[in-house]
Write a protein that holds these residues in place. Structure first.
Motif, PDB file in Angstrom:
ATOM      1  N   ILE A 106     -15.643 -36.534  26.828  1.00 36.24           N
ATOM      2  CA  ILE A 106     -14.217 -36.282  27.024  1.00 36.24           C
ATOM      3  C   ILE A 106     -13.807 -34.903  26.531  1.00 36.24           C
ATOM      4  O   ILE A 106     -13.019 -34.211  27.172  1.00 36.24           O
ATOM      5  N   ALA A 107     -14.340 -34.527  25.380  1.00 38.85           N
ATOM      6  CA  ALA A 107     -13.957 -33.254  24.758  1.00 38.85           C
ATOM      7  C   ALA A 107     -15.199 -32.577  24.196  1.00 38.85           C
ATOM      8  O   ALA A 107     -15.413 -32.572  22.983  1.00 38.85           O
ATOM      9  N   PRO A 108     -16.047 -32.011  25.050  1.00 41.93           N
ATOM     10  CA  PRO A 108     -17.310 -31.426  24.573  1.00 41.93           C
ATOM     11  C   PRO A 108     -17.110 -30.313  23.562  1.00 41.93           C
ATOM     12  O   PRO A 108     -17.989 -30.066  22.740  1.00 41.93           O
ATOM     13  N   GLU A 109     -15.958 -29.666  23.572  1.00 44.43           N
ATOM     14  CA  GLU A 109     -15.744 -28.557  22.647  1.00 44.43           C
ATOM     15  C   GLU A 109     -15.643 -29.018  21.195  1.00 44.43           C
ATOM     16  O   GLU A 109     -15.779 -28.209  20.271  1.00 44.43           O
ATOM     17  N   ILE A 110     -15.399 -30.323  20.971  1.00 36.91           N
ATOM     18  CA  ILE A 110     -15.375 -30.792  19.585  1.00 36.91           C
ATOM     19  C   ILE A 110     -16.628 -31.596  19.226  1.00 36.91           C
ATOM     20  O   ILE A 110     -16.799 -31.980  18.065  1.00 36.91           O
ATOM     21  N   ALA A 111     -17.507 -31.843  20.192  1.00 37.23           N
ATOM     22  CA  ALA A 111     -18.718 -32.615  19.894  1.00 37.23           C
ATOM     23  C   ALA A 111     -19.611 -31.896  18.894  1.00 37.23           C
ATOM     24  O   ALA A 111     -20.295 -32.532  18.088  1.00 37.23           O
ATOM     25  N   ALA A 112     -19.602 -30.568  18.924  1.00 33.70           N
ATOM     26  CA  ALA A 112     -20.446 -29.813  17.997  1.00 33.70           C
ATOM     27  C   ALA A 112     -20.052 -30.045  16.542  1.00 33.70           C
ATOM     28  O   ALA A 112     -20.883 -29.890  15.639  1.00 33.70           O
ATOM     29  N   PHE A 113     -18.803 -30.441  16.291  1.00 38.89           N
ATOM     30  CA  PHE A 113     -18.374 -30.716  14.923  1.00 38.89           C
ATOM     31  C   PHE A 113     -19.147 -31.899  14.338  1.00 38.89           C
ATOM     32  O   PHE A 113     -19.231 -32.047  13.130  1.00 38.89           O
ATOM     33  N   GLY A 114     -19.687 -32.757  15.205  1.00 37.70           N
ATOM     34  CA  GLY A 114     -20.435 -33.920  14.748  1.00 37.70           C
ATOM     35  C   GLY A 114     -21.892 -33.627  14.486  1.00 37.70           C
ATOM     36  O   GLY A 114     -22.689 -34.557  14.332  1.00 37.70           O
ATOM     37  N   GLY A 115     -22.274 -32.363  14.431  1.00 36.21           N
ATOM     38  CA  GLY A 115     -23.654 -32.014  14.131  1.00 36.21           C
ATOM     39  C   GLY A 115     -24.488 -31.701  15.345  1.00 36.21           C
ATOM     40  O   GLY A 115     -25.644 -31.283  15.220  1.00 36.21           O
ATOM     41  N   ALA A 116     -23.945 -31.934  16.534  1.00 38.16           N
ATOM     42  CA  ALA A 116     -24.692 -31.638  17.757  1.00 38.16           C
ATOM     43  C   ALA A 116     -24.762 -30.121  17.957  1.00 38.16           C
ATOM     44  O   ALA A 116     -23.798 -29.411  17.667  1.00 38.16           O
ATOM     45  N   PRO A 117     -25.887 -29.625  18.437  1.00 41.61           N
ATOM     46  CA  PRO A 117     -27.086 -30.374  18.823  1.00 41.61           C
ATOM     47  C   PRO A 117     -28.203 -30.317  17.788  1.00 41.61           C
ATOM     48  O   PRO A 117     -29.374 -30.143  18.127  1.00 41.61           O
ATOM     49  N   GLY A 118     -27.914 -30.466  16.557  1.00 40.80           N
ATOM     50  CA  GLY A 118     -28.928 -30.467  15.505  1.00 40.80           C
ATOM     51  C   GLY A 118     -29.057 -29.102  14.836  1.00 40.80           C
ATOM     52  O   GLY A 118     -28.982 -28.065  15.498  1.00 40.80           O
ATOM     53  N   PHE A 119     -29.197 -29.114  13.532  1.00 41.56           N
ATOM     54  CA  PHE A 119     -29.364 -27.903  12.729  1.00 41.56           C
ATOM     55  C   PHE A 119     -28.164 -26.969  12.795  1.00 41.56           C
ATOM     56  O   PHE A 119     -28.268 -25.785  12.478  1.00 41.56           O
ATOM     57  N   ILE A 120     -27.001 -27.492  13.198  1.00 37.65           N
ATOM     58  CA  ILE A 120     -25.827 -26.615  13.270  1.00 37.65           C
ATOM     59  C   ILE A 120     -25.221 -26.421  11.882  1.00 37.65           C
ATOM     60  O   ILE A 120     -24.674 -25.362  11.586  1.00 37.65           O
ATOM     61  N   TYR A 121     -25.314 -27.438  11.027  1.00 42.01           N
ATOM     62  CA  TYR A 121     -24.808 -27.320   9.658  1.00 42.01           C
ATOM     63  C   TYR A 121     -25.953 -26.974   8.718  1.00 42.01           C
ATOM     64  O   TYR A 121     -26.992 -27.641   8.705  1.00 42.01           O
ATOM     65  N   LYS A 122     -25.745 -25.944   7.898  1.00 40.76           N
ATOM     66  CA  LYS A 122     -26.799 -25.458   7.010  1.00 40.76           C
ATOM     67  C   LYS A 122     -26.715 -26.034   5.596  1.00 40.76           C
ATOM     68  O   LYS A 122     -27.707 -26.035   4.874  1.00 40.76           O
ATOM     69  N   SER A 123     -25.549 -26.513   5.213  1.00 46.90           N
ATOM     70  CA  SER A 123     -25.369 -27.020   3.853  1.00 46.90           C
ATOM     71  C   SER A 123     -24.063 -27.806   3.800  1.00 46.90           C
ATOM     72  O   SER A 123     -23.239 -27.739   4.722  1.00 46.90           O
ATOM     73  N   GLU A 124     -23.877 -28.533   2.698  1.00 48.62           N
ATOM     74  CA  GLU A 124     -22.611 -29.247   2.507  1.00 48.62           C
ATOM     75  C   GLU A 124     -21.443 -28.274   2.395  1.00 48.62           C
ATOM     76  O   GLU A 124     -20.336 -28.562   2.859  1.00 48.62           O
ATOM     77  N   GLU A 125     -21.695 -27.118   1.782  1.00 54.10           N
ATOM     78  CA  GLU A 125     -20.640 -26.107   1.671  1.00 54.10           C
ATOM     79  C   GLU A 125     -20.220 -25.599   3.051  1.00 54.10           C
ATOM     80  O   GLU A 125     -19.032 -25.343   3.300  1.00 54.10           O
ATOM     81  N   HIS A 126     -21.200 -25.464   3.936  1.00 55.86           N
ATOM     82  CA  HIS A 126     -20.911 -25.058   5.311  1.00 55.86           C
ATOM     83  C   HIS A 126     -20.026 -26.098   5.992  1.00 55.86           C
ATOM     84  O   HIS A 126     -19.043 -25.766   6.669  1.00 55.86           O
ATOM     85  N   VAL A 127     -20.356 -27.372   5.809  1.00 57.34           N
ATOM     86  CA  VAL A 127     -19.546 -28.461   6.375  1.00 57.34           C
ATOM     87  C   VAL A 127     -18.101 -28.348   5.912  1.00 57.34           C
ATOM     88  O   VAL A 127     -17.159 -28.462   6.713  1.00 57.34           O
ATOM     89  N   ASP A 128     -17.914 -28.105   4.617  1.00 58.58           N
ATOM     90  CA  ASP A 128     -16.552 -28.011   4.079  1.00 58.58           C
ATOM     91  C   ASP A 128     -15.793 -26.820   4.645  1.00 58.58           C
ATOM     92  O   ASP A 128     -14.592 -26.917   4.940  1.00 58.58           O
ATOM     93  N   ARG A 129     -16.470 -25.693   4.796  1.00 53.78           N
ATOM     94  CA  ARG A 129     -15.797 -24.512   5.361  1.00 53.78           C
ATOM     95  C   ARG A 129     -15.317 -24.783   6.782  1.00 53.78           C
ATOM     96  O   ARG A 129     -14.264 -24.273   7.201  1.00 53.78           O
ATOM     97  N   VAL A 130     -16.054 -25.602   7.500  1.00 54.56           N
ATOM     98  CA  VAL A 130     -15.678 -25.917   8.883  1.00 54.56           C
ATOM     99  C   VAL A 130     -14.576 -26.970   8.931  1.00 54.56           C
ATOM    100  O   VAL A 130     -13.510 -26.758   9.519  1.00 54.56           O
ATOM    101  N   LEU A 131     -14.819 -28.119   8.306  1.00 56.68           N
ATOM    102  CA  LEU A 131     -13.960 -29.277   8.526  1.00 56.68           C
ATOM    103  C   LEU A 131     -12.719 -29.320   7.644  1.00 56.68           C
ATOM    104  O   LEU A 131     -11.720 -29.933   8.020  1.00 56.68           O
TER     105      LEU A 131
END
Length: 340
Positions: A106-131
């Protein structure tokens, strides 16, 4: 003053009115409207994210003064992930949780926020900066516009690893491995590139599928392995951290909009508080839970750095492929990676 020919004094009229206001029937009628909030998801009993939903439901019930009746149904009690997602969109349930990658169709532009397609998040700190910043709010705004849900907060289950019936020490060991994947194209493609035999299955079927041999492996966070007792069917855990799964706390937007303004603010505020604490607990307890798994007989090994690099290299092309869905998707992937 008269009514239907009966003479009533002014004092008598006021007294009668006061009595009516105090009557049980009037009190019942004047009682504030109650809003039922069914919370249903597939997370395991006792996991940090399920405990956070318990805490959030209690906070909503208390701080609303009973105007919200929050009811919590974890561990797929009201159906699997597909049913929970659909229910949150159409309003048969008011709240669920899932990775933003569940919106791929439905909204592919936000699917990457869920970790797709793998190795997109490098650390927990990276997750926090994004979300926890502007991108996280943008993700919620898009979800509201396209799917009818609002992401009022973000929890997490953490980094995911490979749990298999046989040891996986390198990429060669992945060849032909029947691994369960979400019913999403991006994860089928990810595992296919690594030489496995990806098997799309609902989350709730993983235990039985491991038991019967339909699959040889799953990828999971450590809390879910304990919570769903997956370790009873597969006892080889390879730490890869290939996928960090944030969990969007999804509230049906029409239900949220139906609340009085003070309750809308309270729902959003208490969600953010509950899931900030959930993230803290999740991160603090991950190492302990890993040790608990070892005590349950699980054989744990770290995939060597050179093998992890190969995994990332083999699947890197998916960023371009996934980004080709739309200019907005490519832009979002670029923005997420830039914060790493």
């Amino acid at each position: 003053m008269t009514s239907r020919g009966i003479k009533i004094s002014r004092r008598g009229f006021i007294a009668a009115g006061t009595a009516a206001l105090a009557s049980p029937a009037f009190i019942r009628h004047a009682k504030a409207q109650e809003f039922v909030c069914k919370i249903a998801h597939t997370e395991g009993i006792g996991t940090p994210i399920t405990n956070a939903f318990d805490a959030w439901a209690a906070a909503m019930n208390e701080k609303s003064g009973g105007r919200i009746d929050a009811q919590h149904f974890p561990a797929a009690q009201l159906g699997g992930l597909a049913e929970a997602l659909e229910g949150s969109r159409i309003g048969t349930i008011q709240v669920t949780t899932a990775g933003p990658d569940s919106e791929e169709a439905i909204a592919p532009e936000i699917a990457a926020f869920g970790g797709a397609p793998g190795f997109i998040y490098k650390s927990e700190e990276h997750v926090d900066r994004v979300l926890q910043g502007e991108l996280g709010q943008k993700c919620s705004d898009i979800a509201r516009a396209k799917t009818g849900v609002e992401f009022v907060a973000y929890g997490e289950t953490g980094f995911r690893h490979i749990l298999a019936k046989r040891p996986v020490g390198n990429l060669a060991d992945l060849a032909g491995l029947k691994i369960r994947v979400p019913q999403l194209r991006i994860w089928v493609d990810f595992w296919s590139l690594l030489g496995t035999a990806p098997t799309p299955l609902p989350y709730s079927e993983q235990y039985s599928a491991l038991s019967t041999g339909i699959i040889d492996a799953i990828d999971s966070d450590v809390f879910s392995i304990v919570g769903f007792k997956f370790h009873e069917q597969a006892q080889h855990l390879t730490l890869t951290g290939h996928w960090f799964l944030p969990k969007a706390v999804r509230v049906n937007a029409a239900w949220l909009d139906s609340l009085p303004e003070d309750l809308r603010a309270m729902v959003r505020e208490t969600a953010k508080e509950a899931f900030a604490e959930q993230r803290r607990i999740n991160r603090a307890n991950a190492a302990k839970t890993l040790e608990d798994l070892k005590g349950l007989g699980v054989q744990v090994q770290q995939l060597p750095a050179e093998e992890l690099a190969k995994m990332e290299e083999k699947t890197a092309g998916l960023f371009d492929e996934f980004g080709s869905k739309s200019p907005e998707t490519a832009e979002m992937i670029k923005a997420i990676r830039a914060l790493g």
